[in-house]
Design a protein around this motif. Structure first.
Motif, PDB file in Angstrom:
ATOM      1  N   UNK A  25     -17.953-167.158  52.327  1.00 23.64           N
ATOM      2  CA  UNK A  25     -16.548-167.353  51.993  1.00 23.64           C
ATOM      3  C   UNK A  25     -15.609-166.613  52.944  1.00 23.64           C
ATOM      4  N   UNK A  26     -16.141-165.730  53.773  1.00 18.40           N
ATOM      5  CA  UNK A  26     -15.285-164.938  54.672  1.00 18.40           C
ATOM      6  C   UNK A  26     -14.772-165.796  55.825  1.00 18.40           C
ATOM      7  N   UNK A  27     -13.525-165.558  56.216  1.00 20.63           N
ATOM      8  CA  UNK A  27     -12.914-166.266  57.340  1.00 20.63           C
ATOM      9  C   UNK A  27     -13.046-165.430  58.607  1.00 20.63           C
ATOM     10  N   UNK A  28     -12.708-166.040  59.747  1.00 22.18           N
ATOM     11  CA  UNK A  28     -12.724-165.311  61.017  1.00 22.18           C
ATOM     12  C   UNK A  28     -11.807-164.090  60.983  1.00 22.18           C
ATOM     13  N   UNK A  29     -10.620-164.259  60.394  1.00 20.58           N
ATOM     14  CA  UNK A  29      -9.655-163.146  60.356  1.00 20.58           C
ATOM     15  C   UNK A  29     -10.185-161.977  59.540  1.00 20.58           C
TER      16      UNK A  29
END
Length: 398
Positions: A25-29
């Motif tokens: 669920x983690x994004x690049x940012x």
């Protein structure tokens, strides 16, 4: 002095890290913000499924220098577990990165009796040598090649440009070969490319149909996923199209001339099916209707796809050093004329050189000049045996 340090630091190469155990669920940012607590990070690229675009739970992290990359590895690898993950982060250099950063050169065509000091004296003119290793056999005899590392990539590049194909060591008749040492990823890619080349050059190859084993399509090269070649199963390298026979009574007798397929009602002999591939019978069958090499007056293509010159212009070479590839063989024989093709034969399963091959020129004069100089020449601790190719006999070796 401060300006010099800054300039050196700014020219340092960026480094790619592979990170596993990233919550999907983690994004690049979010990943970028987490890593910036420990090191300077330029970019984060989450690896996603090509079809669904969903995260695969891993990513690449790009750091501006090796120093910053080491900070990220030391702070996070097996030490930090992100919310939602069951295991700590796995942070390591991406495949081939460490080898790439070492600025390692491969040096070929070295005389057998060369010493480390002689090689060092030549290459130290172009920069600071960090490591030099001449490859040696069990009897400590030089194999005619070496690996060398410079302090910076710029120094390695200057040495490569200055020496490759332009400098001949005392005691040798051919110029040195200098190139970037292959990374593990490049070695895998080259092996896959050689496999595809053998399959695509084989008669009756059909990339639209599966192999006898039903494993993978003909001419298949496993997809490159950014950090290594991965295949879902064994390579289906058999370049011939047969109907499915695994569950048929005649399957165990398929090599017999009169084995019968009950469902087809005719025998499995060469009149109905192509001959078995080279890995089973030791040589490729001739292409039906193909040109005869011995009768051709100009360059032609052999049954194995090898480009050949006119009669008297094709050489057979024994005792080639095992670490040599087609490119090194080409370089060794280029001084004597225009090389149409150079091919070292390799084991079809392991990809290891069989230490013999062919070189074809566009004129018989070039071939004779090569024989005069290279026959008996020491390369990599071996004495080359170079002679004119006799088509009928030597083609059977392959």
């Amino acid at each position: 002095m401060a300006e010099g340090k800054e300039e050196s630091k700014s020219s340092e190469e960026s480094v790619k890290l592979f990170v596993g155990q990233v919550p999907k669920r983690m994004s690049e940012d979010e990943v970028l913000a987490m890593f910036k607590e420990f090191a300077l990070v330029d970019e984060v690229n989450i690896i996603r499924d090509k079809a669904t675009r969903a995260s695969r739970g891993c990513c690449f992290v790009i750091c501006p220098s090796r120093e910053e990359a080491d900070k990220a590895v030391n702070a996070c690898h097996n030490k930090k577990t992100l919310p939602g993950a069951s295991s700590p982060l796995q942070v390591k250099y991406a495949d081939g990165e460490l080898e790439r950063l070492e600025h390692k050169l491969f040096i070929g065509m070295l005389p057998k009796n060369i010493s480390e000091d002689e090689v060092s004296n030549l290459f130290s003119k172009y920069g600071t040598i960090k490591d030099l290793q001449i490859l040696r056999g069990s009897q400590q005899t030089s194999k005619g090649c070496a690996f060398l590392k410079y302090e910076t990539k710029e120094q390695a590049f200057i040495a490569l440009e200055a020496i490759n194909g332009k400098h001949t060591m005392e005691g040798s008749s051919v110029p040195l070969v200098v190139k970037w040492a292959d990374t593990e990823k490049e070695r895998l890619a080259r092996r896959a490319q050689k496999t595809q080349s053998r399959v695509s050059n084989a008669p009756h190859a059909d990339p639209q149909h599966p192999s006898l084993f039903g494993a993978l399509p003909m001419g298949y090269v496993p997809p490159y996923n950014g950090y290594g070649y991965q295949a879902p199963g064994g390579y289906g390298l058999m370049p011939y199209r047969f109907p499915p026979v695994q569950n048929q009574p005649g399957f165990h007798n398929m090599n017999q001339a009169n084995a019968v397929r009950p469902d087809l009602g005719h025998s499995m002999n060469p009149r109905n099916y192509p001959a078995p591939p080279a890995s089973y019978i030791g040589s490729y069958p001739a292409v039906p209707g193909g040109n005869s090499n011995s009768s051709s007056s100009g360059a032609s293509k052999s049954s194995s796809g090898q480009i050949e010159g006119p009669p008297g212009a094709n050489l057979f070479i024994y005792h080639i050093p095992q670490e040599y590839g087609d490119q090194e063989l080409t370089t060794a024989f280029q001084p004597f004329g225009r090389v149409l093709s150079a091919k070292i034969f390799v084991d079809k399963v392991t990809g290891v050189s069989k230490c013999f091959g062919f070189v074809s020129y566009d004129t018989p004069e070039a071939a004779q000049a090569a024989i005069s100089t290279m026959n008996g020449c020491q390369l990599g601790g071996k004495k080359l045996k170079v002679q004119l190719k006799r088509d009928n006999k030597q083609s059977k070796i392959y």
